[in-house]
Scaffold this active site. Structure first.
Site, PDB file in Angstrom:
ATOM      1  N   ARG A  21       0.832  -1.213   0.000  1.00 35.20           N
ATOM      2  CA  ARG A  21       0.000   0.000   0.000  1.00 35.20           C
ATOM      3  C   ARG A  21       0.866   1.262   0.000  1.00 35.20           C
ATOM      4  O   ARG A  21       0.579   2.225  -0.704  1.00 35.20           O
ATOM      5  CB  ARG A  21      -0.946   0.026   1.209  1.00 35.20           C
ATOM      6  CG  ARG A  21      -2.024  -1.020   1.133  1.00 35.20           C
ATOM      7  CD  ARG A  21      -2.905  -1.029   2.370  1.00 35.20           C
ATOM      8  NE  ARG A  21      -2.092  -1.244   3.557  1.00 35.20           N
ATOM      9  CZ  ARG A  21      -2.359  -0.751   4.760  1.00 35.20           C
ATOM     10  NH1 ARG A  21      -3.428  -0.001   4.966  1.00 35.20           N
ATOM     11  NH2 ARG A  21      -1.568  -1.001   5.782  1.00 35.20           N
ATOM     12  N   ASN A  40      -6.120  -2.586   2.612  1.00 35.15           N
ATOM     13  CA  ASN A  40      -6.054  -4.034   2.808  1.00 35.15           C
ATOM     14  C   ASN A  40      -7.462  -4.576   3.016  1.00 35.15           C
ATOM     15  O   ASN A  40      -8.228  -4.021   3.803  1.00 35.15           O
ATOM     16  CB  ASN A  40      -5.216  -4.392   4.037  1.00 35.15           C
ATOM     17  CG  ASN A  40      -3.729  -4.305   3.787  1.00 35.15           C
ATOM     18  OD1 ASN A  40      -3.270  -4.312   2.654  1.00 35.15           O
ATOM     19  ND2 ASN A  40      -2.971  -4.229   4.868  1.00 35.15           N
TER      20      ASN A  40
END
Length: 93
Positions: A21, A40
């Site tokens: 990320r 996530n």
């Protein structure tokens, strides 16, 4: 061809716990002109939502698929839509 769009991509593979990320955000900021987030999901995937010019969203999608990411990408599924707005920058959630 460079109108603003919304890209939603679901990235499968070893993409959690590897900085995926963070690197996605860094790449989106480097491309420029993108707003959205990387998140996530409970099933092990990462969801990426990016809004901005189509060309920049295409660059981000190409990077997600290129394999030059942290971890291991086994596949990316995407959908395209009209932007919904509400994002000031590109964030990690």
């Amino acid at each position: 061809m460079n109108e603003d769009v919304r890209l939603t991509a679901w990235v499968r593979g070893k993409v959690q716990g590897v900085g995926f990320r963070w690197f996605t955000r860094a790449n989106a900021l480097q491309i420029g002109g993108l707003r959205g987030f990387a998140l996530n999901l409970e099933d092990g995937r990462v969801q990426v939502v990016a809004e901005g010019p189509r060309a920049q969203c295409d660059l981000l999608l190409d990077w997600l698929r290129a394999g030059d990411t942290p971890g291991r990408v086994d596949g990316v599924t995407e959908i395209w839509d009209t932007p919904r707005g509400g994002y000031e920058s590109f964030a990690i959630r």
